[in-house]
Design an enzyme around this catalytic site. Structure first.
Site, mmCIF file in Angstrom:
data_model
loop_
_atom_site.group_PDB
_atom_site.id
_atom_site.type_symbol
_atom_site.label_atom_id
_atom_site.label_comp_id
_atom_site.label_asym_id
_atom_site.label_seq_id
_atom_site.Cartn_x
_atom_site.Cartn_y
_atom_site.Cartn_z
ATOM 1 N N ASP A 177 10.680 -57.593 86.152
ATOM 2 C CA ASP A 177 9.780 -56.446 86.018
ATOM 3 C C ASP A 177 8.879 -56.342 87.245
ATOM 4 O O ASP A 177 8.610 -57.347 87.908
ATOM 5 C CB ASP A 177 8.836 -56.617 84.818
ATOM 6 C CG ASP A 177 9.576 -56.755 83.516
ATOM 7 O OD1 ASP A 177 10.718 -56.293 83.423
ATOM 8 O OD2 ASP A 177 8.969 -57.333 82.593
HETATM 9 N N1 URA Z 1 11.469 -61.032 80.776
HETATM 10 C C1 URA Z 1 10.541 -60.078 80.947
HETATM 11 O O1 URA Z 1 9.916 -59.629 80.009
HETATM 12 N N2 URA Z 1 10.328 -59.640 82.205
HETATM 13 C C2 URA Z 1 10.977 -60.110 83.277
HETATM 14 O O2 URA Z 1 10.718 -59.679 84.394
HETATM 15 C C3 URA Z 1 11.937 -61.112 83.072
HETATM 16 C C4 URA Z 1 12.171 -61.546 81.805
#
Ligand code: URA
Length: 238
Positions: free
Chosen positions: A107
Site C-alpha cells: 500500500d
Molecule cells: N497488507 C496490507 O494491508 N498492506 C500492505 O501493503 C501489505 C499487506
C-alpha cells in the site's frame, strides 16, 4: 541480439535514434566504437562491462531484480497520480521492454522490502499462492493486543469482509502491547490491515521486513534500491 533492438528495449530510444547514436560514435563495445546498429551483441550479465553508451556502462540487460526499500507515500503502479515507486528508478527504465513491475504490491502507506523485476516467470513464482512464500510484516496498532489474535489468525477460518474464502493460517508474534510481527503466505488486498480490522484493531503503521528467507537489507535507507544478488533471489524461496 541486434544492437538497435537491444538498446531500444533498454529505453535508449527508437531504433532510428539508436542508429544515429551509433553513427555518431556514442556506442562502444569492448573499448572500440560500434557504428553498425545492426551488429549482433552477445547479451550476458557482463554486458555493462563491455558496452558503453555515451561513455557510460549500458544499463543491465533483461532479467534484472531490484531490491527496494519502499518509503511511505509512494504507490506501486506504473500510471496512477502522485509519487510512484518507478519514480525512484532511473527515468529511462520506464521505457524498458520487457517492463519492470513490482512483485506484488505494498500500500501507499506501507514501507519496507519490495522487489521489482522484468522477469515475468520469477514474478509469478514469488506471488503464486501455491509457493507459500512467507511475507513478514511489522504492524503498529492503535489498541493493545487482547491475546486472542494469534489463535484467530492461525485458525485458517478467518473470513475477511466481502470475501468467500477464509484466510490460510497466519502467524502472529507480539513485539509489544501495540506492536506485532505477522507472517502471511497470501497477498490479498490490504490483507494485514483487514486482518487487524477483523479483530477490532487498527493498523497505524505497517512495514514489510521479509519475503521468504530474504530480509530487507540494512544498507538500504527508505527510497534506496540496488540490484539483488543471485543468493538474495534464491533466499526468497528458502
Ligand atoms: N497488507 C496490507 O494491508 N498492506 C500492505 O501493503 C501489505 C499487506
Amino acid at each position: 541480439m541486434r544492437l538497435d533492438k537491444l538498446l531500444s528495449g533498454l529505453g535508449y530510444g527508437t531504433r532510428s535514434e539508436i542508429q544515429k547514436l551509433a553513427r555518431a560514435g556514442g556506442v562502444e563495445l569492448d573499448g572500440a566504437p560500434l557504428s553498425d546498429a545492426a551488429a549482433r551483441i552477445p547479451v550476458g550479465p557482463d554486458l555493462p562491462e563491455r558496452l558503453r553508451i555515451d561513455g557510460r556502462p549500458v544499463d543491465p540487460p533483461p532479467g534484472l531484480v531490484i531490491l527496494l526499500h519502499k518509503p511511505l507515500g509512494v504507490t506501486c503502479s506504473h500510471k496512477e497520480d502522485g509519487a510512484l515507486v518507478h519514480d525512484l528508478l532511473p527515468a529511462r527504465w520506464r521505457r524498458r521492454d520487457p517492463a519492470i513491475s513490482t512483485v506484488g504490491r505494498l500500500d501507499k502507506q506501507t514501507s519496507g522490502l519490495l522487489l521489482l523485476t522484468d522477469d515475468g516467470d520469477l514474478l509469478h513464482r514469488i506471488i503464486s499462492p501455491r509457493r507459500h512464500v512467507a511475507k513478514v510484516y511489522r504492524a503498529t496498532l492503535a489498541r493493545p493486543l487482547t491475546g486472542q489474535e494469534g489463535a484467530i489468525f492461525a485458525s485458517g477460518e478467518l473470513m475477511l469482509e466481502g470475501e468467500v474464502k477464509p484466510l490460510t493460517p497466519a502467524q502472529l508474534d507480539p513485539v509489544s502491547p501495540t506492536e506485532a510481527r505477522l507472517t502471511v503466505t497470501e497477498g490479498r488486498y490490504h490483507q494485514v490491515r483487514r486482518m487487524f480490522a477483523a479483530v477490532g484493531n487498527h493498523v497505524e503503521a505497517l512495514h514489510r521486513e521479509r519475503l521468504g528467507g530474504l530480509a530487507l537489507a540494512d544498507d538500504l535507507a527508505p527510497g534506496e534500491w540496488r540490484m539483488a544478488t543471485v543468493d538474495e533471489i534464491e533466499a526468497v524461496f528458502a
